[in-house]
Design an enzyme around this catalytic site. Sequence first.
Site, PDB file in Angstrom:
ATOM      1  N   LYS A   2      79.193  23.066  24.243  1.00 24.50           N
ATOM      2  CA  LYS A   2      79.778  24.345  23.848  1.00 24.50           C
ATOM      3  C   LYS A   2      79.374  25.403  24.863  1.00 24.50           C
ATOM      4  CE  LYS A   2      82.582  26.294  21.056  1.00 24.50           C
ATOM      5  NZ  LYS A   2      83.965  25.817  21.016  1.00 24.50           N
ATOM      6  N   SER A  34      89.134  24.279  19.835  1.00 25.60           N
ATOM      7  CA  SER A  34      88.150  24.944  18.990  1.00 25.60           C
ATOM      8  C   SER A  34      88.838  25.531  17.760  1.00 25.60           C
ATOM      9  CB  SER A  34      87.391  26.009  19.793  1.00 25.60           C
ATOM     10  OG  SER A  34      86.069  26.120  19.320  1.00 25.60           O
TER      11      SER A  34
END
Length: 599
Positions: free
Chosen positions: A196, A394
């Site tokens: 991430k 996402s």
Amino acid sequence: MRDFLKYTLASLLALLIFMGVSIGGLLSLVILLASRDPGPKVKDKSVLTFDLSTQITDSRRAGAGALEETLTGDSKDTIALRAVLDAINQAAQDKRIVGIYLYGDTSRDGGGAGYATLKEVREALQRFRATGKPIFAYDVNWRESEYYLASVADMIAINPFGSVEMNGLSSETTFFAGALQKFGIGMQVTRVGKYKSAVEPFLLTRRSPESRKQTQQLIGDLWNEFLVTVGKDRKLSPQQLQSIVDNQGMLEPTEAVKRGLVTKQAYEDEIVTQLKQLTGRKENDKTFRQINLKSYAKVAEEELQKGRKANKTIAVLYAEGEIVDGDGDSDQVGGSRFAEQLRELRQDNDVKAVVLRVNSPGGSVTASDQIQREVILTRKVKPVIVSMGSVAASGGYWISTYSDRIFAEPNTITGSIGVFGLRPNIQKLANNNGITWDVVKTGRFADMLTLSRPRTPEELALMQKSVDRIYNEFLGKVADSRKLPKDKVAEIAQGRVWSGKEAKAIGLVDDFGGLQVAIQEAAKRAKLGNDWRLEEYPKPRSLGQQILENFSDSSAKVNGTKDPLTREFKKLQADLWILRALNDPLDIYARLPYNIRID
């Protein structure tokens, strides 16, 4: 000229208001004039012209008429994807259209569409060519994104003083950590997922090994699709194209012809002469008989609507842009506004199926979940099909996952299942300039959201606990909706970004296909046959709204500049401007690694 007309008309509007003419009366006059526009006419033996610098967006964000464009300042260089596909498909069947001419505009940069969008357009061009009608392509300097489309052409020409860019893809990220430290701005992060990397530009001065690994694989997948697809039409193997990339990078016209990338060297007037012959024009005529893509798209739309008068509707809902809490701007996916739109479609009995077109890097967790909830409720009463554009990652994946079926292109960017929290503080910057704060509070954590100081370890632990919980929820939602073991989802999550090709292999998407494939799937699942019509949402702004919005904005816009300094500044501006989308009430986000750009 367009800006001149825009500001001249703005001045005229102010004058008329001063003279007592109401805005409503003026708008009525403008709309009356627009309604008299008979629309474009297609002459026999015409060539459909396609400016490769055209910006292809998912949704129709503005009105379609030439008058609207002049009055509002909306760029003629923007067109919706479905309008492009419908126009090319209609042209293939239209006996008046004898060919397509793809050309680059040397005054502007190429279009801003991602490769997944371009792939849909390319497939439409291939269907056109399969009818036996020729496609011609010409440019001075061929860039890879433009060449990706042009490689389907029967004849590809290059200016004798031009070049062909064939040097591969790259992804460059701007890092702000050094500047933030210099100016005294602190940045604290809570996150889950070793891949991430959305927060890395604020913490590091270069990519982490995990970020480099995932980005390398992603652009490798996209590049391999480029090599295979382009090579098939140019009769070159992927290995031959890669050899050109590694050994030459930028080809002069003579070498480009020799390598088979282009058909011939020519000046534009020589191509025009060839197109005159195709359209039956005489040598002394100024140009060939033609109609541009945007004008012909209106013709195609009219033809499609003639045969579809049914009340049964397939709704195409565009989720394009950052996902933000609240209503958001016109270029964002506002959680409240979008959820309300889905609710209306769910409750509309004429709407038999919904196609959710997602082209978003994600954003607010709260907004993403608000939208997902409406997807779940809508799916209970009618089919919901997701069509992923160039980016659906996402939060963009979050809102997609509970649909009946997910379609993506092999070069779609998706995945990035992970969350993070990001909070700046300006204590050092303020203190260095003589600014201080003093707080009075009734609880230990009462001021934990302040920007005036860093968060304490205890406050960071609270945020991390919240981030961990939401990440676990994200994993559970994906596992449940995709019928995957949660431990398997945990392996492929970690915030990692995947190409559509890899996403299909690991079960994150169901099949390959573009927007039209998704629409056909929706019709099939709703058992509509051919008895249906298409409606797009959100609806474009009205002419009146566009006029008032544009006339109230006197700021000049730099569109399509080729100035490298301005271009880099605009990239930097876009990177920082994304901070405005960080408005989640929990300060937790499901967003793609920061602005993946592939050039």
